[in-house]
Design a protein around this motif. Structure first.
Motif, PDB file in Angstrom:
ATOM      1  N   THR A 125       0.848  -1.190   0.000  1.00  0.00           N
ATOM      2  CA  THR A 125       0.000   0.000   0.000  1.00  0.00           C
ATOM      3  C   THR A 125       0.884   1.242   0.000  1.00  0.00           C
ATOM      4  O   THR A 125       2.063   1.192   0.381  1.00  0.00           O
ATOM      5  CB  THR A 125      -0.927   0.036   1.229  1.00  0.00           C
ATOM      6  N   ALA A 126       0.309   2.348  -0.427  1.00  0.00           N
ATOM      7  CA  ALA A 126       1.048   3.606  -0.450  1.00  0.00           C
ATOM      8  C   ALA A 126       1.499   3.983   0.951  1.00  0.00           C
ATOM      9  O   ALA A 126       0.765   3.850   1.926  1.00  0.00           O
ATOM     10  CB  ALA A 126       0.161   4.711  -1.038  1.00  0.00           C
ATOM     11  N   GLY A 127       2.752   4.428   1.053  1.00  0.00           N
ATOM     12  CA  GLY A 127       3.302   4.845   2.331  1.00  0.00           C
ATOM     13  C   GLY A 127       3.847   3.722   3.184  1.00  0.00           C
ATOM     14  O   GLY A 127       4.198   3.958   4.340  1.00  0.00           O
ATOM     15  N   ALA A 128       3.943   2.503   2.639  1.00  0.00           N
ATOM     16  CA  ALA A 128       4.390   1.349   3.428  1.00  0.00           C
ATOM     17  C   ALA A 128       5.697   0.809   2.869  1.00  0.00           C
ATOM     18  O   ALA A 128       5.953   0.837   1.662  1.00  0.00           O
ATOM     19  CB  ALA A 128       3.334   0.254   3.421  1.00  0.00           C
ATOM     20  N   LEU A 129       6.525   0.285   3.757  1.00  0.00           N
ATOM     21  CA  LEU A 129       7.753  -0.421   3.400  1.00  0.00           C
ATOM     22  C   LEU A 129       7.465  -1.911   3.503  1.00  0.00           C
ATOM     23  O   LEU A 129       7.079  -2.402   4.568  1.00  0.00           O
ATOM     24  CB  LEU A 129       8.892  -0.027   4.327  1.00  0.00           C
ATOM     25  N   VAL A 130       7.645  -2.630   2.411  1.00  0.00           N
ATOM     26  CA  VAL A 130       7.291  -4.044   2.339  1.00  0.00           C
ATOM     27  C   VAL A 130       8.537  -4.851   1.965  1.00  0.00           C
ATOM     28  O   VAL A 130       9.220  -4.533   0.985  1.00  0.00           O
ATOM     29  CB  VAL A 130       6.173  -4.291   1.311  1.00  0.00           C
ATOM     30  N   ALA A 131       8.821  -5.888   2.738  1.00  0.00           N
ATOM     31  CA  ALA A 131       9.936  -6.780   2.413  1.00  0.00           C
ATOM     32  C   ALA A 131       9.510  -7.791   1.351  1.00  0.00           C
ATOM     33  O   ALA A 131       8.330  -8.124   1.227  1.00  0.00           O
ATOM     34  CB  ALA A 131      10.404  -7.506   3.675  1.00  0.00           C
ATOM     35  N   TYR A 132      10.480  -8.268   0.598  1.00  0.00           N
ATOM     36  CA  TYR A 132      10.173  -9.261  -0.436  1.00  0.00           C
ATOM     37  C   TYR A 132      11.349 -10.225  -0.601  1.00  0.00           C
ATOM     38  O   TYR A 132      12.488  -9.941  -0.215  1.00  0.00           O
ATOM     39  CB  TYR A 132       9.847  -8.590  -1.776  1.00  0.00           C
ATOM     40  N   LEU A 133      11.048 -11.376  -1.199  1.00  0.00           N
ATOM     41  CA  LEU A 133      12.043 -12.370  -1.596  1.00  0.00           C
ATOM     42  C   LEU A 133      11.991 -12.491  -3.112  1.00  0.00           C
ATOM     43  O   LEU A 133      10.933 -12.370  -3.722  1.00  0.00           O
ATOM     44  CB  LEU A 133      11.753 -13.720  -0.949  1.00  0.00           C
ATOM     45  N   ARG A 134      13.170 -12.769  -3.737  1.00  0.00           N
ATOM     46  CA  ARG A 134      13.181 -12.863  -5.193  1.00  0.00           C
ATOM     47  C   ARG A 134      14.074 -14.022  -5.651  1.00  0.00           C
ATOM     48  O   ARG A 134      15.276 -13.854  -5.819  1.00  0.00           O
ATOM     49  CB  ARG A 134      13.642 -11.563  -5.844  1.00  0.00           C
ATOM     50  N   GLY A 157      17.474 -13.339  -4.006  1.00  0.00           N
ATOM     51  CA  GLY A 157      17.644 -12.035  -3.404  1.00  0.00           C
ATOM     52  C   GLY A 157      16.576 -11.737  -2.367  1.00  0.00           C
ATOM     53  O   GLY A 157      15.512 -12.366  -2.342  1.00  0.00           O
ATOM     54  N   ALA A 158      16.874 -10.794  -1.513  1.00  0.00           N
ATOM     55  CA  ALA A 158      15.920 -10.319  -0.505  1.00  0.00           C
ATOM     56  C   ALA A 158      16.076  -8.810  -0.411  1.00  0.00           C
ATOM     57  O   ALA A 158      17.199  -8.276  -0.484  1.00  0.00           O
ATOM     58  CB  ALA A 158      16.165 -10.972   0.840  1.00  0.00           C
ATOM     59  N   GLY A 159      14.966  -8.125  -0.277  1.00  0.00           N
ATOM     60  CA  GLY A 159      15.040  -6.678  -0.228  1.00  0.00           C
ATOM     61  C   GLY A 159      13.782  -6.053   0.328  1.00  0.00           C
ATOM     62  O   GLY A 159      12.918  -6.731   0.913  1.00  0.00           O
ATOM     63  N   GLY A 160      13.695  -4.756   0.134  1.00  0.00           N
ATOM     64  CA  GLY A 160      12.534  -4.005   0.599  1.00  0.00           C
ATOM     65  C   GLY A 160      12.080  -3.025  -0.463  1.00  0.00           C
ATOM     66  O   GLY A 160      12.890  -2.534  -1.267  1.00  0.00           O
ATOM     67  N   GLU A 161      10.791  -2.756  -0.483  1.00  0.00           N
ATOM     68  CA  GLU A 161      10.204  -1.825  -1.450  1.00  0.00           C
ATOM     69  C   GLU A 161       9.357  -0.827  -0.680  1.00  0.00           C
ATOM     70  O   GLU A 161       8.436  -1.216   0.046  1.00  0.00           O
ATOM     71  CB  GLU A 161       9.356  -2.599  -2.465  1.00  0.00           C
ATOM     72  N   PHE A 170      10.412   2.666  -4.442  1.00  0.00           N
ATOM     73  CA  PHE A 170      11.864   2.569  -4.490  1.00  0.00           C
ATOM     74  C   PHE A 170      12.284   1.263  -3.829  1.00  0.00           C
ATOM     75  O   PHE A 170      11.668   0.822  -2.852  1.00  0.00           O
ATOM     76  CB  PHE A 170      12.508   3.768  -3.789  1.00  0.00           C
ATOM     77  N   THR A 171      13.325   0.647  -4.364  1.00  0.00           N
ATOM     78  CA  THR A 171      13.732  -0.675  -3.888  1.00  0.00           C
ATOM     79  C   THR A 171      15.211  -0.691  -3.529  1.00  0.00           C
ATOM     80  O   THR A 171      16.022   0.077  -4.071  1.00  0.00           O
ATOM     81  CB  THR A 171      13.471  -1.752  -4.959  1.00  0.00           C
ATOM     82  N   ALA A 172      15.543  -1.595  -2.623  1.00  0.00           N
ATOM     83  CA  ALA A 172      16.932  -1.909  -2.276  1.00  0.00           C
ATOM     84  C   ALA A 172      16.998  -3.407  -2.043  1.00  0.00           C
ATOM     85  O   ALA A 172      16.102  -3.983  -1.403  1.00  0.00           O
ATOM     86  CB  ALA A 172      17.376  -1.142  -1.041  1.00  0.00           C
ATOM     87  N   GLU A 173      18.041  -4.050  -2.575  1.00  0.00           N
ATOM     88  CA  GLU A 173      18.091  -5.519  -2.543  1.00  0.00           C
ATOM     89  C   GLU A 173      19.525  -6.000  -2.416  1.00  0.00           C
ATOM     90  O   GLU A 173      20.460  -5.377  -2.933  1.00  0.00           O
ATOM     91  CB  GLU A 173      17.462  -6.082  -3.819  1.00  0.00           C
ATOM     92  N   LEU A 174      19.694  -7.148  -1.765  1.00  0.00           N
ATOM     93  CA  LEU A 174      20.966  -7.851  -1.686  1.00  0.00           C
ATOM     94  C   LEU A 174      20.734  -9.263  -2.189  1.00  0.00           C
ATOM     95  O   LEU A 174      19.810  -9.945  -1.737  1.00  0.00           O
ATOM     96  CB  LEU A 174      21.493  -7.871  -0.252  1.00  0.00           C
ATOM     97  N   GLY A 198      16.886   0.702  -6.892  1.00  0.00           N
ATOM     98  CA  GLY A 198      16.134   0.948  -8.088  1.00  0.00           C
ATOM     99  C   GLY A 198      14.836   1.695  -7.837  1.00  0.00           C
ATOM    100  O   GLY A 198      14.513   2.079  -6.698  1.00  0.00           O
ATOM    101  N   ILE A 199      14.103   1.877  -8.901  1.00  0.00           N
ATOM    102  CA  ILE A 199      12.807   2.541  -8.860  1.00  0.00           C
ATOM    103  C   ILE A 199      11.772   1.597  -9.436  1.00  0.00           C
ATOM    104  O   ILE A 199      12.068   0.823 -10.367  1.00  0.00           O
ATOM    105  CB  ILE A 199      12.855   3.871  -9.640  1.00  0.00           C
ATOM    106  N   MET A 200      10.561   1.609  -8.889  1.00  0.00           N
ATOM    107  CA  MET A 200       9.479   0.733  -9.335  1.00  0.00           C
ATOM    108  C   MET A 200       8.322   1.590  -9.833  1.00  0.00           C
ATOM    109  O   MET A 200       7.894   2.538  -9.164  1.00  0.00           O
ATOM    110  CB  MET A 200       9.001  -0.160  -8.188  1.00  0.00           C
TER     111      MET A 200
END
Length: 203
Positions: A125-134, A157-161, A170-174, A198-200
């Protein structure tokens, strides 16, 4: 006793007995003697929908794009991802380019095409930081001097959006990536750690 007397006596007894056997009507208004009118059955209660209302700020199904720059033990590069994005899952094709220095006189130019799946750990949702796996896998081509290598890679990979709006984030991933290349004597097998930002865009 004559026959006439007996007949009169029987007639009197019969006349007195008939009213005794007649049904006495109930008291009250004669209109009330009929059966009560039928009461219609109540209408069934409407089925309650227990689903919560849709969040207008949540990401819906649509086309999803990513632009990323990365760096790590495999060198530096950039990638553009595109595919289908849903609220909790995105399926992405990622063509990318990378440049790694082997030594002072040689470098490796790599192009890859990956298929990956981003699995978000909660609703976006807008305004939220969400973790993800890739997790993902793909094919690659290495160009080094006059050598060309063809191979493949698998990675995780694992990161946050963070979503500024439901259409922009906006995303950051390792990530960790294992690559194998045939036809190249420079890096036949390699394991690389890669960090990216990156940017989404979601439509």
């Amino acid at each position: 006793m004559t026959l006439r007397t007996v007949t009169k006596w029987v007639s009197v007894v019969a006349a007195l007995s008939i009213p005794a056997f007649a049904q006495t009507p109930p008291p009250g208004n004669p209109n009330d003697w009929s059966a009560p009118p039928l009461t219609p059955s109540p209408a069934p209660a409407p089925v309650q929908n227990n689903r919560p209302p849709a969040d207008p700020n949540a990401v819906a199904a649509g086309i999803q794009f990513h632009g990323e720059i990365s760096g790590g033990t495999a060198g530096f590069g950039g990638a553009v991802s595109f595919g289908l994005g849903f609220n909790r899952v995105a399926i992405l094709f990622t063509p990318s380019i990378g440049l790694a220095s082997v030594n002072s006189f040689s470098s490796v130019f790599t192009t890859t095409l990956d298929l990956s799946v981003r699995i978000y750990l909660r609703q976006r949702t807008a305004g939220a930081l969400v973790a993800y796996l890739r997790p993902g896998a793909g094919v690659l081509i290495n160009f080094a001097s006059n050598l060309v290598g063809l191979g493949g890679n698998i990675g995780f990979g694992a990161g946050g959006e963070y979503l500024l709006t439901k259409n922009l984030g906006f995303t950051a991933e390792l990530a960790l990536r294992l690559s194998g290349v045939s036809g190249s004597t420079i890096t036949p097998v390699s394991v690389a750690t890669i960090g990216s930002v990156g940017i989404m865009l979601h439509q």
